[in-house]
Scaffold this motif. Structure first.
Motif, PDB file in Angstrom:
ATOM      1  N   PRO A  86       0.797  -1.229   0.000  1.00 47.23           N
ATOM      2  CA  PRO A  86       0.000   0.000   0.000  1.00 47.23           C
ATOM      3  C   PRO A  86       0.825   1.272   0.000  1.00 47.23           C
ATOM      4  N   SER A  87       2.158   1.175   0.133  1.00 42.55           N
ATOM      5  CA  SER A  87       2.993   2.376   0.059  1.00 42.55           C
ATOM      6  C   SER A  87       3.193   2.840  -1.376  1.00 42.55           C
ATOM      7  N   LYS A  88       2.848   2.006  -2.345  1.00 37.69           N
ATOM      8  CA  LYS A  88       3.003   2.364  -3.751  1.00 37.69           C
ATOM      9  C   LYS A  88       1.730   3.031  -4.269  1.00 37.69           C
ATOM     10  N   PRO A  89       1.807   3.687  -5.431  1.00 40.28           N
ATOM     11  CA  PRO A  89       0.608   4.328  -5.982  1.00 40.28           C
ATOM     12  C   PRO A  89      -0.488   3.302  -6.279  1.00 40.28           C
ATOM     13  N   VAL A  90      -1.731   3.745  -6.181  1.00 36.65           N
ATOM     14  CA  VAL A  90      -2.870   2.904  -6.524  1.00 36.65           C
ATOM     15  C   VAL A  90      -2.698   2.375  -7.947  1.00 36.65           C
ATOM     16  N   ASN A  91      -3.047   1.121  -8.154  1.00 30.59           N
ATOM     17  CA  ASN A  91      -2.932   0.401  -9.428  1.00 30.59           C
ATOM     18  C   ASN A  91      -1.492   0.038  -9.788  1.00 30.59           C
ATOM     19  N   GLN A  92      -0.565   0.227  -8.837  1.00 30.41           N
ATOM     20  CA  GLN A  92       0.812  -0.231  -9.018  1.00 30.41           C
ATOM     21  C   GLN A  92       1.290  -1.021  -7.792  1.00 30.41           C
TER      22      GLN A  92
END
Length: 665
Positions: A486-492
């Motif tokens: 969840p620390s990464k951008p949404v959809n990545q």
């Protein structure tokens, strides 16, 4: 004037391209232009839909795409918008009113071929100026520009790995991490299963000697499809609630974990349905420790495939208190079993059931707020997330100073009837606007398990590509593990990890171990194709395969107050930032991990001494037992069990009957 000239030039180019195709019907109506297709964009990502070709809608005996939306007001724009909102980068329109969503790779996989443009001359049902495919023909479009999703494909050690650790002795229906460093398995006692005593305890430190690794335990009534949590009393007792039929549905069972790794315990499950029982018989209920230390029990059915129990009750039962009726549980039966529960930082109680969610007052249990419905399948908003449609839920990490809203993540599920497994996750911040963010998963998954890891990421594993939960109701096991960050951008956020060789379908479980691995067990599909599965595996995350030494720590104070300063002595190796995480004691069954919670409290260090500032209150961190990890960069220590918030409901003196062993206060 300039804009008008530009539009005229664009129009001329469009008509010339159509004339060059010698396609009279396309000249008359035409496929949707790039400019018009751009209006379908809703994500804010740079890019557009571009028309590709007229293609056959079937090949090799299968459809190109599986997700069909039929609408008598269909347009290419409405179709592309819907497909895009669910993360599909290819879409097609057939016979004027059929929208199909999928991916470009599906075209070749289905053996579809290019057809004449004249074959795609049927007018769109919602806008007869444009063509929308034909009989067994698709006008297909491709999203170009910034991808709607990015999945990562790590290799080698970065993909993690599965390891077989035991042949096993039972098929657990529920697994719990114990504060004694061991893992309890309960199974469908009394229904003819081999080794059926109802319970075992696994000591992984003794795996070299199976007779020492597995301690046989006993229950008196059937725990089939019950609920469990770890109590906040000083012994960390486990409570198991409900069951399959008859007396077992009223069952309340308690186990006091004793012994330690390498040291056998002697305690067993305690139960006496004649003196200690639920007010209502419950099959498939959920249990949760509330902020006052008592146990909330929600929903279920009266017994095996029986009528609903659309109500809530409290343990220990307050004097004179009955059950609290919940119309929303009655209305959504039977698709709301094992509802997802969580304490929110505001003190409200989140409950997710079927495809709905709401926030309850923690005293009256009246509804404070109704959230929007969860998105389901692209072509079926009625798809669900709780048993028997069965996805899996997790609370997203909370970070000091704990002023931000809490996030809820729910992955997988299925549709009613057809049992089309979902290929997406949805997340929400219930105390915010409650809107759901949808993220496409790399594969369809029903009956998944999710496990929180000490570094703030999540493993998604187990389940099937098709069907619903239940005996023989799912097909095509999903053997792939997915890491969600969840620390990464949404959809990545999703990485496609290692595969297991073992089908883990109905009645499979996964929980976090103290060494940071994931304990994976069970599978009882009863489908005549995949075996009942006794073998036990672990999934080893990449942070344990990078060759970095583990950090370690010692701690004297393991009984915490809120807002306190707790010293620990650490040994780290300079691999990265020093952090600590707290992960709640968990019990896993049917995609519902009761007690799961991930917190990152503040920590400051001077040399080998660090000070942890504990979470501020019981709403942020409900009272109970948590695994405390030290992280050196991504690498976790072995955890130590700590308790925060004490025993506010005085469960240590409960139940007041002589045949139950009690730890006291």
């Amino acid at each position: 004037m300039a804009a008008s000239l530009f539009q005229s030039a664009l129009s001329l180019l469009f008509w010339l391209s159509l004339l060059a195709s010698s396609d009279a019907s396309a000249v008359a109506k035409g496929a949707l232009t790039v400019r018009q297709a751009r209006t379908a964009q809703k994500t804010g990502l740079p890019g557009s839909w571009q028309y590709q070709a007229c293609i056959t809608s079937e090949g090799n005996g299968r459809r190109v795409w599986k997700y069909q939306i039929i609408s008598q007001t269909a347009t290419a724009t409405s179709c592309l918008t819907q497909c895009q909102s669910f993360g599909y980068q290819a879409a097609g329109i057939e016979y004027g009113n059929e929208c199909w969503c999928g991916d470009a790779v599906d075209i070749a996989a289905a053996g579809s071929t290019t057809a004449a443009e004249t074959d795609c001359g049927v007018a769109c049902a919602g806008d007869n100026r444009y063509n929308c495919g034909g009989g067994n023909r698709l006008s297909w479009y491709l999203w170009t520009g910034t991808p709607l999703y990015v999945w990562n494909y790590p290799t080698g050690a970065n993909a993690g790995r599965y390891e077989l650790i035991s042949g096993g002795v039972v098929i657990p229906l529920l697994t719990t991490s114990g504060v004694n460093g061991k893992y309890t398995f309960v199974e469908k006692f009394g229904t003819g299963a081999p080794n059926s005593t109802g319970a075992y305890e696994l000591d992984v430190s003794q795996l070299a000697n199976p007779s020492l690794a597995w301690r046989e335990m006993h229950v008196k009534t059937d725990v089939f499809c019950s609920a469990s949590v770890t109590l906040p009393d000083k012994a960390g007792r486990q409570i198991n609630i409900g069951g399959w039929s008859g007396d077992s549905t009223f069952g309340i069972r308690l186990y006091w974990p004793d012994g330690s790794p390498g040291v056998p315990g002697v305690n067993d499950w305690q139960e006496n349905v004649n003196v200690l029982k639920l007010q209502r018989g419950r099959w498939y209920p959920t249990a949760m420790v509330m902020t006052n230390g008592s146990i909330l029990v929600v929903g279920g059915q009266t017994g095996s495939n029986g009528p609903p129990q659309p109500n809530l009750e409290i343990l220990p039962r307050p004097s004179g208190a009955g059950v609290v009726y919940a119309d929303w549980l009655e209305r959504t039966d039977p698709n709301n079993l094992y509802p997802f529960l969580a304490i929110l930082p505001s003190g409200g109680i989140f409950v997710g059931y079927y495809n709905e969610a709401r926030i309850l007052d923690p005293v009256t249990f009246n509804t404070i707020k109704t959230l929007p419905n969860m998105p389901g399948a692209v072509n079926n908003p009625g798809a669900g997330r709780t048993y028997p449609l069965e996805g899996s839920a997790m609370l997203l990490p909370q970070y000091a100073p704990f002023t931000g809203p809490l996030g809820i993540l729910i992955c997988g599920g299925s549709t009613i009837g057809a049992g089309i497994a979902l290929d997406n996750c949805v997340s929400s911040q219930p105390e915010g606007d409650g809107a759901w963010t949808l993220e496409r998963m790399p594969s369809q998954r029903v009956m998944p398990c999710m496990t929180a890891l000490p570094d703030g990421t999540y493993m998604i594993l187990n389940g099937a590509h098709q069907g619903a939960a239940g005996f023989g109701l799912a097909t095509d096991p999903n053997r792939n593990a997915v890491l969600y960050d969840p620390s990464k951008p949404v959809n990545q956020r999703m990485s496609v990890m290692a595969n297991t060789t073992i089908a883990r379908m109905y009645h499979s479980e996964a929980i976090l171990m103290q060494d940071g691995r994931v304990l994976v067990s069970g599978s009882d599909p009863e489908d005549g194709k995949n075996p009942q599965e006794y073998r036990v595996e672990v999934f080893v995350p990449p942070y344990l395969l990078a060759g970095r030494p583990r950090p370690s720590f010692t701690i004297a104070n393991k009984n915490w107050d809120y807002g306190a300063s707790i010293p620990i002595t650490v040994q780290v190796n300079g691999g990265g930032a020093t952090r600590v995480s707290m992960l709640g004691a968990e019990s896993s069954t049917h995609g519902n991990t009761m007690g799961q919670r991930t917190l990152f409290p503040a920590v400051s260090c001077a040399g080998a001494t660090c000070t942890i500032t504990t979470p501020p209150n019981k709403n942020v961190c409900p009272p109970g037992w948590y695994q405390l990890f030290l992280l050196d960069g991504p690498t976790p220590s072995i955890s130590t069990w700590v308790r925060i918030g004490g025993d506010p409901a005085a469960l240590g003196n409960w139940p007041p009957y002589p045949d139950f062993k009690k730890p006291g206060l």
